[in-house]
Scaffold this active site. Structure first.
Site, PDB file in Angstrom:
ATOM      1  N   ASP A 159       0.834  -1.204   0.000  1.00  0.00           N
ATOM      2  CA  ASP A 159       0.000   0.000   0.000  1.00  0.00           C
ATOM      3  C   ASP A 159       0.867   1.251   0.000  1.00  0.00           C
ATOM      4  O   ASP A 159       0.570   2.228   0.700  1.00  0.00           O
ATOM      5  CB  ASP A 159      -0.942   0.007   1.208  1.00  0.00           C
ATOM      6  CG  ASP A 159      -2.097   0.994   1.043  1.00  0.00           C
ATOM      7  OD1 ASP A 159      -2.440   1.310  -0.121  1.00  0.00           O
ATOM      8  OD2 ASP A 159      -2.652   1.455   2.050  1.00  0.00           O
ATOM      9  N   LYS A 161       2.075   4.691  -1.094  1.00  0.00           N
ATOM     10  CA  LYS A 161       1.461   5.861  -1.718  1.00  0.00           C
ATOM     11  C   LYS A 161       1.943   7.083  -0.942  1.00  0.00           C
ATOM     12  O   LYS A 161       2.482   6.945   0.167  1.00  0.00           O
ATOM     13  CB  LYS A 161      -0.063   5.755  -1.702  1.00  0.00           C
ATOM     14  CG  LYS A 161      -0.666   5.547  -0.336  1.00  0.00           C
ATOM     15  CD  LYS A 161      -2.172   5.347  -0.445  1.00  0.00           C
ATOM     16  CE  LYS A 161      -2.774   5.057   0.928  1.00  0.00           C
ATOM     17  NZ  LYS A 161      -4.238   4.841   0.841  1.00  0.00           N
ATOM     18  N   ASN A 164       1.412   7.617   2.807  1.00  0.00           N
ATOM     19  CA  ASN A 164       2.126   6.737   3.727  1.00  0.00           C
ATOM     20  C   ASN A 164       3.618   7.020   3.780  1.00  0.00           C
ATOM     21  O   ASN A 164       4.385   6.240   4.354  1.00  0.00           O
ATOM     22  CB  ASN A 164       1.879   5.274   3.353  1.00  0.00           C
ATOM     23  CG  ASN A 164       0.446   4.861   3.575  1.00  0.00           C
ATOM     24  OD1 ASN A 164      -0.268   5.483   4.354  1.00  0.00           O
ATOM     25  ND2 ASN A 164       0.006   3.817   2.893  1.00  0.00           N
ATOM     26  N   ASP A 180       2.283   2.829   7.851  1.00  0.00           N
ATOM     27  CA  ASP A 180       1.020   2.134   7.563  1.00  0.00           C
ATOM     28  C   ASP A 180       1.227   0.781   6.888  1.00  0.00           C
ATOM     29  O   ASP A 180       1.106   0.639   5.679  1.00  0.00           O
ATOM     30  CB  ASP A 180       0.101   3.009   6.716  1.00  0.00           C
ATOM     31  CG  ASP A 180      -1.343   2.511   6.774  1.00  0.00           C
ATOM     32  OD1 ASP A 180      -1.549   1.353   7.196  1.00  0.00           O
ATOM     33  OD2 ASP A 180      -2.250   3.260   6.408  1.00  0.00           O
ATOM     34  N   THR A 201      -4.613   0.436  -2.928  1.00  0.00           N
ATOM     35  CA  THR A 201      -5.346   1.664  -3.205  1.00  0.00           C
ATOM     36  C   THR A 201      -5.431   1.803  -4.724  1.00  0.00           C
ATOM     37  O   THR A 201      -4.406   1.694  -5.406  1.00  0.00           O
ATOM     38  CB  THR A 201      -4.627   2.876  -2.585  1.00  0.00           C
ATOM     39  OG1 THR A 201      -4.569   2.694  -1.162  1.00  0.00           O
ATOM     40  CG2 THR A 201      -5.373   4.169  -2.877  1.00  0.00           C
TER      41      THR A 201
END
Length: 365
Positions: A159, A161, A164, A180, A201
């Protein structure tokens, strides 16, 4: 930047079959000895540790997470109300947020972790007066170094991105840390290295996940390619309000280097992005290879580069404004529907009252 709906399961394109997993409201038991650390999605309470330190470590943040099945600890009769201190596996790297301790009570799991106060990556870019390719490579060097470390341990973030990637402190010399790990996956030595869960995501999901192929940690590199594209332009390589069209863009690897500030971006930077945003994961650069790419090596040592901050900031703010307007429009539509629904409900109630009045007249008469 990007979709704020973290940890979502994507809606599959109509012409692509996906093996989706059911989304749950509680944290699942760990599949590995590192836990599903740093979970933010189910936070119930949070408090800052101020200047407190543990073993000389940095400031801490304590999260109360619950209800949960993260840790199943035996409960003795005289210990049911006492927190149970849990041993945690340590992931130690200067560019990865540190989980210090885990404590469990009957209804909560408390995770004590480092406190990052410097804000999100793109908030800092907007606030500063200058941002060059050299600055971009410095950011990417830190992130790539952290990702390389994770991959060496058999951990895939899944995840990555901009939201994060946080600055450790507000100072200009702050490092970037990866946070995260709610979707992270860890494989023990000897385990099959392929993963199958469809997660992430939407704008950052790799093509191989969308076509439900077993995938490797190369999905993290795809996400880093998307981040690199945004870092250099303030725009998304793949974006569409319609999820089906968005996923088709990703599956085709369809993006372009058009619009500002791309004419001012070096060819080496574009080559770096192209070598990571490659649909075939086998052809995608690894974190170690990306750290040795000529753009990263040469620009990190460069002293004179064109300032891209104005264009990047304008694009970031424009996108944020567009998404905000889209959200308001969506809320307005929902509000309109709600108003109509309430009006219809009031009409039905009025009719029922009238029918009841007539019935009472008839019955009393």
């Amino acid at each position: 930047m990007g979709c704020r709906n973290s940890k979502v399961l994507p809606e599959p394109p109509g012409d692509v079959q996906l093996d989706l997993v059911k989304k749950v409201d509680t944290i699942q038991p760990p599949q590995t000895d590192i836990y599903q650390h740093f979970i933010r999605g189910d936070e119930k309470a949070a408090g800052a540790g101020g200047g407190d330190k543990i073993g000389g470590a940095s400031p801490l943040l304590a999260l109360a997470v619950g209800p949960t099945a993260l840790v199943q600890a035996p409960k003795e009769a005289n210990e049911q109300s006492d927190p149970q201190r849990k041993k945690v596996a340590r992931v130690r790297h200067t560019n990865i947020i540190q989980l210090m301790e885990v404590f469990e009570t009957a209804e909560r799991v408390y995770m004590v972790m480092e406190l990052a106060t410097g804000g999100e990556l793109f908030d800092r870019i907007i606030a500063r007066g200058s941002f060059t390719e050299r600055d971009a490579t410095r950011v990417l060097q830190m992130v790539l170094d952290g990702v390389k470390y994770l991959h060496t341990l058999g951990i895939t973030h899944r995840d990555l991105k901009p939201e994060n990637l946080l600055y450790y402190h507000p100072g200009a010399d702050s490092k970037i840390i990866i946070t995260d790990f709610g979707l992270a996956n860890s494989r023990k030595k000897g385990d099959e290295c392929l993963m199958k869960t469809t997660c992430g995501t939407p704008e950052y999901i790799a093509p191989e996940i969308l076509v439900r192929k077993p995938y490797t940690n190369a999905v993290d590199m795809w996400a880093l390619g998307v981040i690199s594209y945004i870092l250099l332009s303030g725009t998304m390589p793949f974006e569409d309000d319609n999820r089906m069209r968005l996923y088709r863009q990703i599956l085709k690897g369809k993006y372009s280097f058009t619009g500002e500030p791309w004419p001012s971006v070096s060819n080496l930077a574009k080559d770096f992005v192209e070598r990571i945003l490659t649909v075939d994961p086998a052809q995608r650069l690894t974190a170690g290879q990306a750290l040795k790419h000529p753009w990263v090596v040469s620009m990190a040592a460069s002293s004179s580069m064109k300032n891209l901050q104005r264009c990047i900031s304008q694009n970031l703010l424009k996108r944020a404004s567009s998404r905000c307007h889209s959200t308001k429009s969506s809320n307005s539509i929902r509000s309109s529907r709600s108003t109509k629904s309430n009006k219809a409900r009031r009409m039905r109630e009025k009719e029922l009252r009238e029918l009841n009045r007539r019935y009472q007249q008839q019955y009393n008469g």
